[in-house]
Design an enzyme around this catalytic site. Sequence first.
Site, PDB file in Angstrom:
ATOM      1  CG  HIS A  97      44.034  28.442  45.448  1.00  0.00           C
ATOM      2  ND1 HIS A  97      45.170  28.350  44.677  1.00  0.00           N
ATOM      3  CD2 HIS A  97      43.151  27.555  44.928  1.00  0.00           C
ATOM      4  CE1 HIS A  97      44.990  27.445  43.721  1.00  0.00           C
ATOM      5  NE2 HIS A  97      43.768  26.948  43.867  1.00  0.00           N
ATOM      6  CD  GLU A 133      42.159  17.348  45.872  1.00  0.00           C
ATOM      7  OE1 GLU A 133      43.283  17.890  45.929  1.00  0.00           O
ATOM      8  OE2 GLU A 133      41.561  17.102  44.796  1.00  0.00           O
TER       9      GLU A 133
END
Length: 376
Positions: A170, A101
């Site tokens: 998450h 990322e």
Amino acid sequence: MSSMLKKAVTVSIPSVRQALLRSNPVLANALLAKRSYNSKGGVEMTVRDALNSALEEEMTADEKVYLLGEEVGQYNGAYKVSKGLLDKFGPKRVIDTPITESGFCGLAVGSAFAGLKPVCEFMTWNFAMQAIDQIVNSAAKTHYMSGGNVDCPITFRGPNGAAAGVAAQHSQCFAAWYGSVPGLKVVSPWNSEDAKGLLKAAIRDPNPVVVLENELMYGISFPMSEAALSKDFVVEIGKAKIEKEGTDVTIVAHSRSVGFALEAALLLEKEGICSAEVINLRSIRPLDTETIIKSVKKTNRLVTVEGGWPQYGVGSEICAQIMESEAFDHLDAPVVRVTGADVPTPYAQNLEAYAFPDTEVIARVVKRILNKKIGA
């Protein structure tokens, strides 16, 4: 904010009905029987397809727009939001990246500095924590630090907040995180019109825009107005929408919580308890305080709803804004926040269900605030 940002130019839902029929048949049928929301149209579209449509239209209109992220190309996106885009635009404009990322986000920011208009997809905003330096220190601040000489027309997008059974790492809501950063714009769509209009507005904006979607909303269909089906349709960033008008209490929410707020409003109305006004924030930063203040001056009560944590959240900011405005003098009861639980999201399904506000929780809080007076 103005010195850092350039000026840029209901519901009948089959899948929701099925879920509601299992948990609350009365409410499900009431929702279907009364189409009283402001988003009306003859065509239904899933949130996923609305986002796909926005991407396709903007990539067709401007060759500087491109998409990059993990599995956005050959796999058609982890949630199929980018389905068909690789076939139409090719690998130069729909780019599959490694699981890195910080690397591909930094590449995207750099390309925005050079004049391109990247759409940087994170498989989940939780993974964007690996790239938060690129978002906050590079994308958000460079226009200001360059004296207005370097623009950063980039869109960051992906699912935000809790999904189902993916546990604490998450399941975080980043609305308050990014909403606190000068130089960023932050939007949080609820339905299909929000999703299409806000994503198109984000891509066209000359500033970095964070688009906080919700995984659980992708497969849900909403009516689309004729205007929303147009390739020229955009939703103004910084402008909330009154989804349901009311007179007794204002409920302000964003993302998936808007649906719960509307269900609670209909339930309260059906029970003859009150008439609730529901505001869909749409935009986290800039925050449309004008619409909220105007509503509170009419209803005299305010409840905020979000899936994020209570401390320093979106609801907390709204409370502060109301306290500092003329709306404070119109309050008949203290403002109440309805939020996610102040804990890491549990993995166990039974505990996860208790960790986030739903229709019944919102309705219960509204009933409580109706019976409470300031100073009482």
